[in-house]
Design a protein around this motif. Sequence first.
Motif, mmCIF file in Angstrom:
data_model
loop_
_atom_site.group_PDB
_atom_site.id
_atom_site.type_symbol
_atom_site.label_atom_id
_atom_site.label_comp_id
_atom_site.label_asym_id
_atom_site.label_seq_id
_atom_site.Cartn_x
_atom_site.Cartn_y
_atom_site.Cartn_z
ATOM 1 N N GLU A 1 25.759 14.258 4.691
ATOM 2 C CA GLU A 1 26.508 13.414 4.422
ATOM 3 C C GLU A 1 28.249 12.871 3.628
ATOM 4 N N PRO A 2 28.333 11.600 3.782
ATOM 5 C CA PRO A 2 29.884 11.821 2.868
ATOM 6 C C PRO A 2 29.379 11.884 1.662
ATOM 7 N N LEU A 3 30.241 12.479 0.938
ATOM 8 C CA LEU A 3 30.622 12.757 -0.121
ATOM 9 C C LEU A 3 30.127 11.472 -1.633
ATOM 10 N N ASN A 4 31.068 10.271 -0.960
ATOM 11 C CA ASN A 4 30.178 9.162 -1.656
ATOM 12 C C ASN A 4 29.284 8.433 -0.306
ATOM 13 N N PRO A 5 28.017 8.811 -0.215
ATOM 14 C CA PRO A 5 27.284 8.091 0.622
ATOM 15 C C PRO A 5 27.117 6.052 -0.081
ATOM 16 N N VAL A 6 26.995 5.354 1.377
ATOM 17 C CA VAL A 6 26.699 4.060 0.787
ATOM 18 C C VAL A 6 24.734 3.847 0.203
ATOM 19 N N ARG A 7 24.765 3.406 -0.846
ATOM 20 C CA ARG A 7 23.242 3.971 -1.986
ATOM 21 C C ARG A 7 22.865 2.546 -2.122
ATOM 22 N N ASP A 8 23.485 0.921 -2.180
ATOM 23 C CA ASP A 8 23.283 0.017 -2.369
ATOM 24 C C ASP A 8 23.181 -1.238 -1.056
ATOM 25 N N GLU A 9 21.979 -1.247 -1.092
ATOM 26 C CA GLU A 9 21.740 -2.268 0.429
ATOM 27 C C GLU A 9 21.886 -3.498 0.696
ATOM 28 N N TYR A 10 22.863 -3.708 -0.065
ATOM 29 C CA TYR A 10 23.705 -5.379 -0.204
ATOM 30 C C TYR A 10 24.855 -4.921 -0.680
ATOM 31 N N ASP A 11 25.837 -3.386 -0.107
ATOM 32 C CA ASP A 11 27.114 -3.108 -0.211
ATOM 33 C C ASP A 11 27.124 -3.610 1.539
ATOM 34 N N THR A 12 27.779 -4.411 2.022
ATOM 35 C CA THR A 12 28.601 -4.958 2.746
ATOM 36 C C THR A 12 30.559 -4.918 3.273
ATOM 37 N N THR A 13 30.806 -3.891 2.501
ATOM 38 C CA THR A 13 31.835 -3.661 2.607
ATOM 39 C C THR A 13 31.913 -2.529 2.898
ATOM 40 N N ASN A 14 31.708 -1.671 2.232
ATOM 41 C CA ASN A 14 31.900 0.106 2.615
ATOM 42 C C ASN A 14 31.132 0.347 3.569
ATOM 43 N N LEU A 15 31.591 1.378 5.136
ATOM 44 C CA LEU A 15 30.976 1.788 5.698
ATOM 45 C C LEU A 15 29.668 2.989 5.408
ATOM 46 N N ARG A 16 28.571 2.421 6.455
ATOM 47 C CA ARG A 16 27.430 3.083 6.342
ATOM 48 C C ARG A 16 28.292 4.464 7.781
ATOM 49 N N TYR A 17 27.939 6.015 7.679
ATOM 50 C CA TYR A 17 28.197 6.878 8.048
ATOM 51 C C TYR A 17 27.102 8.338 8.037
ATOM 52 N N VAL A 18 27.088 8.948 8.684
ATOM 53 C CA VAL A 18 26.403 10.326 8.709
ATOM 54 C C VAL A 18 26.401 11.520 9.509
ATOM 55 N N VAL A 19 26.570 12.630 9.350
ATOM 56 C CA VAL A 19 27.408 13.539 10.807
ATOM 57 C C VAL A 19 26.174 14.543 11.002
ATOM 58 N N ARG A 20 25.637 14.646 11.834
ATOM 59 C CA ARG A 20 24.980 16.094 11.963
ATOM 60 C C ARG A 20 25.429 16.380 13.288
ATOM 61 N N THR A 21 25.727 18.107 13.305
ATOM 62 C CA THR A 21 26.357 18.481 13.469
ATOM 63 C C THR A 21 25.905 20.688 13.256
ATOM 64 N N SER A 22 26.736 20.605 14.808
ATOM 65 C CA SER A 22 26.216 22.284 14.567
ATOM 66 C C SER A 22 27.414 22.764 15.239
ATOM 67 N N GLY A 23 27.970 23.725 14.227
ATOM 68 C CA GLY A 23 29.008 24.438 14.039
ATOM 69 C C GLY A 23 30.203 23.583 14.641
ATOM 70 N N ASN A 24 30.879 23.541 15.653
ATOM 71 C CA ASN A 24 32.008 22.723 15.875
ATOM 72 C C ASN A 24 31.878 21.114 16.307
ATOM 73 N N SER A 25 30.728 20.562 16.335
ATOM 74 C CA SER A 25 30.645 19.840 17.459
ATOM 75 C C SER A 25 29.565 18.820 17.269
ATOM 76 N N GLY A 26 29.276 17.824 17.421
ATOM 77 C CA GLY A 26 28.289 16.872 16.987
ATOM 78 C C GLY A 26 28.246 15.020 17.655
ATOM 79 N N PHE A 27 27.584 15.092 16.158
ATOM 80 C CA PHE A 27 27.774 13.063 16.860
ATOM 81 C C PHE A 27 27.808 12.065 15.344
ATOM 82 N N VAL A 28 28.891 11.451 15.115
ATOM 83 C CA VAL A 28 29.105 10.500 13.889
ATOM 84 C C VAL A 28 27.947 8.882 14.457
#
Length: 770
Positions: free
Chosen positions: A403-430
């Motif tokens: 997760e990013p250091l400051n993930p979105v935790r408010d379901e009504y937050d429409t401004t900040n980007l919601r993102y997470v990464v699944r990764t192994s080693g040096n590759s993965g998916f955003v």
Amino acid sequence: MGKIFIRSIAAKFSAIVLLTMPFYRCFAQDSLYEIDLARQVPQKTAQLDFSCTDPEGATLSVNNRYFERDGKPWFPLMGEFHYSRYPQQYWEEEIVKMKSAGLSIISTYIFWDVHENPRNQWNWQGTFDLRHFIELCEKHEMYVWIRIGPYDNAELLYGGLPKWIAGLKGKRSNDSTYLEESLKLYRQIGKQTKGLYFKDGGPIIGAQLENEYDINNRDHIGTLKQMALKSGITPVFFSVTANTVFRDDKFKAIPLQGAYPYRGWEKAGGSASKDFLYGNDQWILTDANGKVYYDVNKYPKGLCEQGCGGQITYANRFVVDPGIVEAHLQNQIGRGMNMVGYYMFQGGTQLPEFKSPDCPVSYDFQAPINEFGFVQPSYRYLKILHNFLRDFGSDLAAMNVVEPLNPVRDEYDTTNLRYVVRTSGNSGFVFLCNTQIRVHMQDKVFRMRLKLANETIEFPRAPLHFTGGTTAILPFNLLLNGALLKYATVQPVSRFSWNNKQILFLMEVKGMNMELAFDEKTITSIKAEGWEMEKSDGKIYLTPRGGREILITSSTGQSSVIILLSREQAENSWRTTINKQEVMVISKADLMFEKNAIECRQFGSPFFSLDMYPSITAVSENKFTKAVPASIFKRYEFRVPAVSLNLDSERIAPDSLSIVKPARLPASLSDIRLQIDYLGGSAEILANNQILTDNLFNGSTWSVGLNRYISDDTIKKIECRVLPWQNYITGVPDILVKKIKESPPQIINIKVVPQYRICVGLGALLRASI
């Protein structure tokens, strides 16, 4: 023909730097989202005490992170289908539809009350023939996960318990009388499923005990498991719902979670939820039996009830949006789920005497395959992710979630980007999510920075536009036969090998500017007609300018092909194996794959087309088919005789209409759909004064299939009847409620639409198409 555009990024930059730099600095500072992947802590893997080898040497097992097949990570996809709620003669084609959607497991409840009715009389025949249903799953190479109760819920009267059991004070406990009666059920199930378990070479791999057991008796589930084993119920995996009370320190079962974007137990299907935040697990976050009674790090994250529809009730109505269903699944995968089991994937019809009193006869559930077997839009939306999981799931299952250091935790937050990464080693998916149920999400413009152990990847070069109401999965450091794709702002859909080439299909994301970046030193040659190509800082950048195909030879001498699909093509894409070759098929028809044949079905048009890659030259040619070039794909076109439908009907009253059923279904049709628009509280289909099914008004057109009634010799005609509005109904938009109240119950229109079919043999025509 397209053209290749090659420019120097340095020259272009120098020409515009003075004009753009102040703006760009300000923009980048405000919209650069960063995630530190170097801080990922690989989770330790510990095997669980569930494993089995079948007679042919295939193995299934599981660890605390993911399921395994033949010793490799496996991402199972499972869908719920209640055999006792569907006509037996159509079981097989519905199983094939589920398999064609990309599922590998069918889960099914075994309802105690329908099988033992009356007391001490057991019925396992006809629509209740569990063994035949499982054998059909085996025929089509589908695994089975039985849900053996004794208690089920499933919108049944007494939760599926027989009336005399529901009246016991000791029900759902270790009370001796209750256990004695439950043992009879388990013995019956053991008898019906004998020889059908994975260890025997059969399809049954799992069994769920009880359902959402939050009663404070930690020993009960363990007692049920021992009873099941003694009764001959011997799957590879035992499971419970994750909000179940059990002894996870002693009792060995896998807790599987539930997550519903539309919550039928809440008014109008619920409000905005935290399910779209890449947050924690559903049954931890909410108050819907909202506790877990186990150490979540001991078990893989998996779902037995991923909502892909929703049950409406007499009092509570809502409409399921397929885009929300897709976004919800994408969010679950991003947050770390490594098994998905849908509830319901296949709709059905309740037995009226057994249904919960607040529910209709119809158990359509707004599922991807509806009550009459019609494929709904959600089926196609979900299939995009199923194709991805089919080909990337093994990699994904072993990846960590960061997760990013400051993930979105408010379901009504429409401004900040919601993102997470699944990764192994040096590759993965955003994983990116700009969708929230019940909340309008604004468009976002940003760039990403991925901090890896040995490098930092910033992308794309120009700010990325992300449309509200969409999601995206973007790859980074993806290896293609030796060529390294550093990043892409398009979504992977599928991949397979052909003629020693790796084929990668990517999908445009609505509104998102597309860019692919390759590590130049890993590529010997690249052909990309209709793409703009730029080289800078050791990378090759490609931007589509009408092009759809990229041909690559890597520095290792290997070849790969990238094919760009539109969103529409991706929704109409189907993955299958023909003569041991993986194939991508694109068709607007609903496809059902059986061995070396494809059955195609579609509404309204007798003309079919299939686009295939690679081309299958052995597609049978006859007077109804022709093969034509279609860009990258080879197109096969088919035609069946058109049918003119004139059903005899009689308007009995504004709220009632009768239809004389056809004597038979024309050979070129698989069904006839009635599209019924009405105003009222609900509507019913009746025959011989018996309710066959019903519909609760929520603003959607009601689709009814006639085929099952045509094949019933006891039915001469059916009647459609509309019932009045009731003031206790909630969830329907006010504008529709006002319209209903201003007029009496009425049928506005019934449209008759034929569903055409053709069976295409591959290599040889396996059966007549008309």
